[in-house]
Each structure stands twice: as C-alpha cells, then as structure tokens.
Motif scaffolding. Structure first.
Motif, PDB file in Angstrom:
ATOM      1  N   HIS A  21       0.475   4.016   8.465  1.00 55.93           N
ATOM      2  CA  HIS A  21       1.575   3.790   7.507  1.00 55.93           C
ATOM      3  C   HIS A  21       2.775   3.107   8.172  1.00 55.93           C
ATOM      4  O   HIS A  21       3.408   3.665   9.070  1.00 55.93           O
ATOM      5  CB  HIS A  21       1.988   5.116   6.877  1.00 55.93           C
ATOM      6  N   VAL A  22       3.082   1.913   7.695  1.00 58.51           N
ATOM      7  CA  VAL A  22       4.127   1.077   8.304  1.00 58.51           C
ATOM      8  C   VAL A  22       5.465   1.825   8.385  1.00 58.51           C
ATOM      9  O   VAL A  22       6.139   1.800   9.428  1.00 58.51           O
ATOM     10  CB  VAL A  22       4.286  -0.242   7.501  1.00 58.51           C
ATOM     11  N   ASP A  23       5.863   2.490   7.294  1.00 57.95           N
ATOM     12  CA  ASP A  23       7.170   3.180   7.303  1.00 57.95           C
ATOM     13  C   ASP A  23       7.236   4.228   8.417  1.00 57.95           C
ATOM     14  O   ASP A  23       8.258   4.375   9.085  1.00 57.95           O
ATOM     15  CB  ASP A  23       7.428   3.860   5.950  1.00 57.95           C
ATOM     16  N   THR A  77      -6.644  -4.981  10.158  1.00 56.80           N
ATOM     17  CA  THR A  77      -5.786  -5.270   9.006  1.00 56.80           C
ATOM     18  C   THR A  77      -5.253  -6.697   9.048  1.00 56.80           C
ATOM     19  O   THR A  77      -5.050  -7.255  10.144  1.00 56.80           O
ATOM     20  CB  THR A  77      -4.589  -4.283   9.036  1.00 56.80           C
ATOM     21  N   ASP A  78      -4.965  -7.246   7.870  1.00 55.68           N
ATOM     22  CA  ASP A  78      -4.379  -8.590   7.844  1.00 55.68           C
ATOM     23  C   ASP A  78      -2.938  -8.584   8.364  1.00 55.68           C
ATOM     24  O   ASP A  78      -2.365  -9.637   8.622  1.00 55.68           O
ATOM     25  CB  ASP A  78      -4.446  -9.205   6.436  1.00 55.68           C
ATOM     26  N   GLU A  79      -2.353  -7.389   8.522  1.00 59.01           N
ATOM     27  CA  GLU A  79      -0.963  -7.325   8.997  1.00 59.01           C
ATOM     28  C   GLU A  79      -0.819  -7.843  10.424  1.00 59.01           C
ATOM     29  O   GLU A  79       0.289  -8.160  10.852  1.00 59.01           O
ATOM     30  CB  GLU A  79      -0.426  -5.896   8.898  1.00 59.01           C
ATOM     31  N   ARG A 131     -10.804  -7.515   9.206  1.00 57.26           N
ATOM     32  CA  ARG A 131      -9.368  -7.417   8.872  1.00 57.26           C
ATOM     33  C   ARG A 131      -9.214  -7.448   7.359  1.00 57.26           C
ATOM     34  O   ARG A 131      -9.534  -8.457   6.721  1.00 57.26           O
ATOM     35  CB  ARG A 131      -8.585  -8.578   9.504  1.00 57.26           C
ATOM     36  N   CYS A 132      -8.733  -6.353   6.827  1.00 56.46           N
ATOM     37  CA  CYS A 132      -8.664  -6.225   5.370  1.00 56.46           C
ATOM     38  C   CYS A 132      -7.241  -6.388   4.859  1.00 56.46           C
ATOM     39  O   CYS A 132      -6.276  -6.204   5.590  1.00 56.46           O
ATOM     40  CB  CYS A 132      -9.194  -4.853   4.956  1.00 56.46           C
ATOM     41  N   SER A 133      -7.158  -6.685   3.575  1.00 57.02           N
ATOM     42  CA  SER A 133      -5.858  -6.686   2.907  1.00 57.02           C
ATOM     43  C   SER A 133      -5.581  -5.278   2.363  1.00 57.02           C
ATOM     44  O   SER A 133      -6.293  -4.326   2.703  1.00 57.02           O
ATOM     45  CB  SER A 133      -5.844  -7.743   1.798  1.00 57.02           C
ATOM     46  N   ASN A 134      -4.577  -5.139   1.510  1.00 54.22           N
ATOM     47  CA  ASN A 134      -4.156  -3.803   1.035  1.00 54.22           C
ATOM     48  C   ASN A 134      -5.217  -3.144   0.163  1.00 54.22           C
ATOM     49  O   ASN A 134      -5.591  -3.698  -0.868  1.00 54.22           O
ATOM     50  CB  ASN A 134      -2.870  -3.916   0.210  1.00 54.22           C
ATOM     51  N   ASN A 135      -5.674  -1.974   0.589  1.00 53.04           N
ATOM     52  CA  ASN A 135      -6.670  -1.222  -0.174  1.00 53.04           C
ATOM     53  C   ASN A 135      -6.007  -0.348  -1.228  1.00 53.04           C
ATOM     54  O   ASN A 135      -4.891   0.136  -1.027  1.00 53.04           O
ATOM     55  CB  ASN A 135      -7.454  -0.294   0.757  1.00 53.04           C
ATOM     56  N   ILE A 164      10.571   5.582  -9.257  1.00 58.27           N
ATOM     57  CA  ILE A 164       9.608   4.918  -8.355  1.00 58.27           C
ATOM     58  C   ILE A 164      10.389   4.005  -7.422  1.00 58.27           C
ATOM     59  O   ILE A 164      10.994   3.016  -7.877  1.00 58.27           O
ATOM     60  CB  ILE A 164       8.586   4.111  -9.177  1.00 58.27           C
ATOM     61  N   PRO A 165      10.404   4.315  -6.121  1.00 59.09           N
ATOM     62  CA  PRO A 165      11.219   3.504  -5.196  1.00 59.09           C
ATOM     63  C   PRO A 165      10.548   2.169  -4.893  1.00 59.09           C
ATOM     64  O   PRO A 165       9.416   2.123  -4.413  1.00 59.09           O
ATOM     65  CB  PRO A 165      11.280   4.376  -3.933  1.00 59.09           C
ATOM     66  N   ILE A 166      11.242   1.090  -5.201  1.00 49.26           N
ATOM     67  CA  ILE A 166      10.745  -0.247  -4.852  1.00 49.26           C
ATOM     68  C   ILE A 166      11.683  -0.823  -3.801  1.00 49.26           C
ATOM     69  O   ILE A 166      12.895  -0.931  -4.018  1.00 49.26           O
ATOM     70  CB  ILE A 166      10.682  -1.166  -6.096  1.00 49.26           C
TER      71      ILE A 166
END
Ligand SMILES: Cc1cn([C@H]2C[C@H](O)[C@@H](COP(=O)(O)OP(=O)(O)O[C@H]3O[C@H](C)C(=O)[C@H](O)[C@H]3O)O2)c(=O)[nH]c1=O
Length: 330
Positions: free
Chosen positions: A87-89, A126-128, A177-181, A205-207
C-alpha cells in the motif's frame, strides 16, 4: 502432481490466485507461505483450508532461515511470489517495512530458489515501477524504471534483483507487472473497497487531490489467469505487462460505484493529495496478449458490479476486517 509454492497467499491477489489454480487443475498441490501481517487474512481461504491439495505454513520471507527450511523440505516445480507490502500510503509513512519485505524478502526467496534449482519463479510486480505518465502514452516492458514512492522503489529493487538472478545464475525468473487490481477480498485500505464500504455506510469518500489521477483497472481474476498463462507459457528471463484496458480517473470510478449503489455524489470529499502522487498509469499488455495468448476478459462495468455484489453479500468478511476480529489469535 505439480507442486507450487505461493508466497503471500492470504492476501487479496494471492488468495484469488490459489482459488483460481485449485479450481482449474486437479494435479496440483499448493503450499502457501504467508507471514499473516495485517493484510493476510485466513478467511480468504477458509473454503480450502482442509483440502488435500493445499497446505498453509506461516512463514516470513524476511527470515532467511524460515525460507530455507521450506525449500529444504519440499522440492517445488514453481514459485509464484506475491508476498509484499503493497500500500503506497503506508510506504510513505513507514518505508522501512517495504524495503525489508519487498527487497530483502524477495532476495531470500531468489537465493533459496537458486540453491534448490526451482525450475520456474514468477515474480509478481507492478506497473508502478515505471513511474508516472502524462496525458498520453503507455508503459511497455521496455519503459525505464522510474519509481516515485517508497513502495514502487522497493518493488523496482526486487524486480532488478530478480532480473539479476536470471542474468547471473540462469534462474528461470519471469517478472509480471500488473496495473491496479480490483475484485473480491481486496483489503479495505485500497480505493475500490474504500469507496464501496464507505458508500454502504453513507460515510464521506476521501478523494486525494482533484480526483483526476488515472489508473488502469484490472479484474483480479483476469490477473490470475495471466499469471497462470505466464507459468505455463512464459519464457524465462522475460517481463510481461498485465493490464485491463480500462483507464479511468479516480472520480470516474467513484461515480460508477456510487451510481450502482444508488448513493449520492455528495459523499465525495476532496482531501489533501498523496505525497508524490503518480498522475497516470496506463499499461500496454500487447506483448503478453501476443506471446501468452491471454486477454483481460472482464469489462470494467461488469467487474465492478460483481465486486460490489461480493462486498454486499460477504458482510461478515469485511465486518471481521473492519473490527480487527480476523487478527485474533496471532
Ligand atoms: C485509498 C485511496 C486512494 N485514492 C487514490 C490514489 C490513487 O490515485 C488511486 C488508487 O489508489 P490505491 O491506493 O488503491 O492504489 P495505487 O496507489 O494506485 O496502487 C495499487 O495498484 C498498484 C498497481 C500497486 O502495485 C499497488 O500495490 C496497489 O496498492 O486512488 C484516493 O483518492 N482515495 C483513497 O482513499
């Protein structure tokens, strides 16, 4: 019978992969090793916990001894390596855990696979690792690695280690390397389950930022089918991009879920942006489609409906996650 080692099989993608493989192949035995961090949930695999084709071993890939023991006891025909801090955060707040699990953990697995001459090693990435894109263009397998978050940097580090084991020792490593699942059993910290569960509870919902960031959404079962194809038809030393052909802004996917649940857009709440927030991911999976004969089958609207339905009908799963009950006894 073929013997597969899956790492991180109690997590979102790993558990869906194990269910995919066991429902598809009769001649397969899977050993799942998982450290059971917060993201590892045994409820994900409770249906197969007593299957003869499956075995769970609690083990931490950051511990070389534990990893060595698993390989010493079992000759595996293949390894599929999902275990990661993802998780990036969280990586922005606690980067060290990411370096340990993703770089050191992958290193221990590669070392063990080399020592025991495992004939196939799929490193799930991951594509990240490619960084971020502007409004146009796509990541290909040749795109330079330019990670921007501690998470993606740790994954890029593990990809390079994996590559080096193929180049230096001839270890038959394949990197995907996958994109967002998205899909069933995704931990509620990620965007899609955050939207679904908060909408169900009529919570804001936090955006992050202005919501114009773009992700390419891939149904988790399509991802699992691609890894299955890489196991069967992938060429050692190669990288395969896996994407869903479904680029959407975060606002677009949020509105899609709200519409499906008949909830008001007023739940959308703009909050401070993520530090170093990547603007756009878009992946070109042409090579994977051509060489592995795979294509993502699920349309985004249909996959999102099914995902929402899964959360609606599996209330006890996320109630146990939200309350922390799934962590009991650890
Ligand atoms: C949790 C959350 C996220 N966002 C934004 C941030 C991103 O632009 C987008 C998706 O965020 P999420 O954290 O779900 O996923 P990514 O940061 O894109 O990364 C994910 O997909 C890649 C491929 C991996 O490799 C990661 O492991 C996986 O976590 O929604 C919000 O606006 N609000 C929120 O509450």
């Amino acid at each position: 019978m073929r013997k597969l080692l899956v790492t991180g099989g109690m997590g979102f993608i790993g558990s869906n992969f194990i269910l995919h493989m066991l429902s598809r192949y009769d001649d397969l035995h899977i050993t799942n090793i998982d450290a059971l961090t917060y993201a590892g949930n045994p409820d994900n695999l409770s249906d197969i916990a007593h299957s003869d084709a499956y075995r769970f071993v609690r083990a931490d890939i950051t511990d070389a001894e534990q990893v060595g023991r698993i390989f010493a006891e079992n000759p595996f025909d293949g390894v599929v390596h999902f275990a990661a801090e993802s998780h990036v955060d969280r990586s922005i707040v606690h980067p060290e855990a990411f370096v340990r699990a993703n770089v050191l953990g992958t290193f221990h697995l590669l070392e063990a696979a080399r020592r025991y001459e495992t004939p196939k090693f799929i490193h799930v990435s991951t594509d990240e690792v490619y960084g971020t894109l502007g409004d146009t263009g796509y990541f290909t397998e040749q795109s330079p690695l330019m990670p921007n978050s501690p998470y993606s940097a740790s994954k890029a580090g593990s990809d390079l280690l994996a590559r080096s084991y193929a180049q230096t020792y001839g270890l038959p490593v394949i990197i995907t390397r996958c994109s967002n699942n998205y899909g069933p059993r995704q931990f509620p910290e990620k965007l899609i389950p955050t939207i679904i569960l908060r909408a169900l509870h009529d919570e804001p919902i936090p955006i992050y930022g202005d919501g114009t960031h773009v992700r390419d959404w891939l149904y988790v079962m399509d991802h699992c089918a691609a890894i299955d194809a890489a196991l069967r038809r992938g060429i050692a030393g190669e990288v395969y991009n896996i994407g869903g052909h479904h680029e959407r802004t975060n606002l677009e996917v949020t509105r899609m879920v709200l519409q499906e649940l008949r909830k008001p857009e007023s739940l959308i709440t703009f909050v401070a942006d993520r530090l170093g927030h990547d603007k756009r991911y878009a992946i070109d999976p042409a090579k994977t489609e051509r060489e592995l004969g795979w294509r993502p089958g699920k349309e985004l609207e249909q996959g999102m409906k099914e995902t929402i339905m899964w959360y609606v009908t599996n209330r006890s799963w996320w109630e146990r996650v939200r309350s922390g009950a799934y962590l009991e006894g650890r």
